[in-house]
Design a protein around this motif. Structure first.
Motif, PDB file in Angstrom:
ATOM      1  N   TYR A  81       0.844  -1.196   0.000  1.00  0.00           N
ATOM      2  CA  TYR A  81       0.000   0.000   0.000  1.00  0.00           C
ATOM      3  C   TYR A  81       0.882   1.249   0.000  1.00  0.00           C
ATOM      4  N   THR A  89      -4.460  -2.140  -2.593  1.00  0.00           N
ATOM      5  CA  THR A  89      -5.076  -2.070  -1.274  1.00  0.00           C
ATOM      6  C   THR A  89      -6.059  -3.211  -1.057  1.00  0.00           C
ATOM      7  N   LEU A  91      -8.676  -2.829   0.500  1.00  0.00           N
ATOM      8  CA  LEU A  91      -9.969  -2.147   0.607  1.00  0.00           C
ATOM      9  C   LEU A  91     -10.624  -1.938  -0.762  1.00  0.00           C
ATOM     10  N   ILE A  92     -10.191  -2.699  -1.756  1.00  0.00           N
ATOM     11  CA  ILE A  92     -10.653  -2.513  -3.128  1.00  0.00           C
ATOM     12  C   ILE A  92     -11.981  -3.204  -3.409  1.00  0.00           C
ATOM     13  N   SER A  95     -14.925  -1.180  -4.769  1.00  0.00           N
ATOM     14  CA  SER A  95     -14.599  -0.668  -6.106  1.00  0.00           C
ATOM     15  C   SER A  95     -14.845  -1.737  -7.156  1.00  0.00           C
ATOM     16  N   ALA A 116     -11.084   3.423  -3.537  1.00  0.00           N
ATOM     17  CA  ALA A 116     -11.118   2.691  -2.273  1.00  0.00           C
ATOM     18  C   ALA A 116     -10.960   3.647  -1.101  1.00  0.00           C
ATOM     19  N   TRP A 119      -6.721   3.807   3.855  1.00  0.00           N
ATOM     20  CA  TRP A 119      -6.431   2.803   4.890  1.00  0.00           C
ATOM     21  C   TRP A 119      -6.510   3.393   6.295  1.00  0.00           C
ATOM     22  N   VAL A 136     -16.614  -1.938   5.440  1.00  0.00           N
ATOM     23  CA  VAL A 136     -15.735  -1.929   4.270  1.00  0.00           C
ATOM     24  C   VAL A 136     -15.714  -3.325   3.655  1.00  0.00           C
ATOM     25  N   ASP A 139     -10.903  -7.228   0.118  1.00  0.00           N
ATOM     26  CA  ASP A 139     -10.588  -8.211  -0.914  1.00  0.00           C
ATOM     27  C   ASP A 139      -9.079  -8.441  -0.909  1.00  0.00           C
ATOM     28  N   GLY A 224      -6.516   1.559  -6.610  1.00  0.00           N
ATOM     29  CA  GLY A 224      -7.318   1.910  -5.447  1.00  0.00           C
ATOM     30  C   GLY A 224      -7.549   3.394  -5.277  1.00  0.00           C
ATOM     31  N   THR A 225      -6.694   4.225  -5.841  1.00  0.00           N
ATOM     32  CA  THR A 225      -6.856   5.676  -5.696  1.00  0.00           C
ATOM     33  C   THR A 225      -7.929   6.236  -6.612  1.00  0.00           C
ATOM     34  N   GLY A 227     -10.237   3.658  -8.546  1.00  0.00           N
ATOM     35  CA  GLY A 227     -11.228   2.630  -8.840  1.00  0.00           C
ATOM     36  C   GLY A 227     -11.288   2.257 -10.298  1.00  0.00           C
TER      37      GLY A 227
END
Length: 290
Positions: A81, A89, A91-92, A95, A116, A119, A136, A139, A224-225, A227
């Motif tokens: 990350y 990430t 956290l995707i 997205s 996303a 973090w 959240v 993935d 991730g920044t 999507g």
């Protein structure tokens, strides 16, 4: 692919086909242990299962205690990350769902690309404990398949089977004494290869825009920044001591140069760009076809 001359144990799990090759057939009890390892991993990490641990984090904030393997997965994702500026990430998940890669595999976008979450704003991952301050969608697909291959390798070693070869949908882990020649799939034609590489002891994992692709140029490797699917890279391969690291770095190569990853990781790599040129490390020992 199967190891030449060995016996293969084939099954499906976490959305891909597996084949474990060994010099002799595996006992039924050991096969059940391997399948149980897969089931346990899926029940923790699958965002497609409503009963998984990680799906609970998509419904409500709180702290979740994950299996022991999470202690290795978290630091790896944190490092990547940072190195990718948030592009890679865990956290995707939301997205991907926004673009149609959801539990129902609708493959139909439901809106414009969605970046996303940041973090530090929503996620605290310490060892086995994952704490989210808001719902959240996690993935870990960029490293999870490789980690599962490593866990299966541990099961085999614990059973005294030191030599084995694991093919997890094209991500390979070789614990055999002999090297294996591996064809590198053409990013635009799965029936062709762009080259051959020799895999000794260790792992070779790849990522490509033609895998899990749908719609008008959509695929599963998202920045991730933003999507948005990455357009500048079409395929990458990474060789490392473990499948988890090789799997993760093959995705990271979509976002950063391999030379930068080598500052932190012991990795050999190859990246194929959308304009047709390729870059690779000196220790990625193989042959690229003209």
């Amino acid at each position: 692919m199967a190891h030449p001359g060995w016996t293969g144990f084939r099954f499906e799990g976490i959305g891909t086909r597996w084949e474990i090759s060994t010099p002799a057939p595996l006992p039924d009890a050991l096969r059940r242990r391997l399948l149980a390892t897969l089931s346990d991993y899926d029940s923790a990490w699958s965002r497609f299962r409503p009963d998984s641990l990680i799906s609970a984090a998509a419904r409500r904030p709180g702290s979740y205690v994950l299996p022991a393997a999470a202690s290795a997965l978290g630091p790896l994702y944190q490092t990547l990350y940072r190195l990718t500026g948030g592009a890679m990430t865990p956290l995707i998940g939301a997205s991907l769902e926004q673009l149609g890669y959801n539990a129902g595999y609708s493959l139909r976008p439901v809106g414009v690309p969605l970046a996303a979450p940041v973090w530090d704003e929503v996620l605290n991952w310490r060892g086995r404990v994952l704490t989210v301050s808001a719902p959240v969608v996690i993935d870990v697909g960029a490293a999870g398949k490789g980690q599962l291959a490593d866990l299966m390798s541990e099961v085999l070693r614990d059973a005294g089977i030191e030599e084995h070869f694991i093919d997890a949908g094209g991500d390979l882990l070789n614990a055999g004494a002999l090297g294996v020649d591996v064809g590198l799939e053409h990013p635009y034609d799965p029936d062709r290869a762009i080259g051959i590489v020799r895999l000794g002891s260790g792992a070779l994992c790849g990522s490509a825009a033609n895998r899990r692709a749908w719609g008008d140029g959509l695929h599963h490797v998202l920045d991730g920044t933003t999507g948005v699917p990455v357009r500048t890279v079409v395929a990458s391969w990474a060789m490392a001591a473990t499948a988890m690291v090789a799997d993760a770095l093959s995705t990271a190569l979509f976002f950063v140069e391999g030379s930068r990853l080598q500052e932190t990781f012991d990795v050999a790599w190859l990246t194929v760009h959308s304009d047709g040129h390729a870059e690779y490390s000196a220790d990625f020992e193989g042959v690229l076809f003209p």
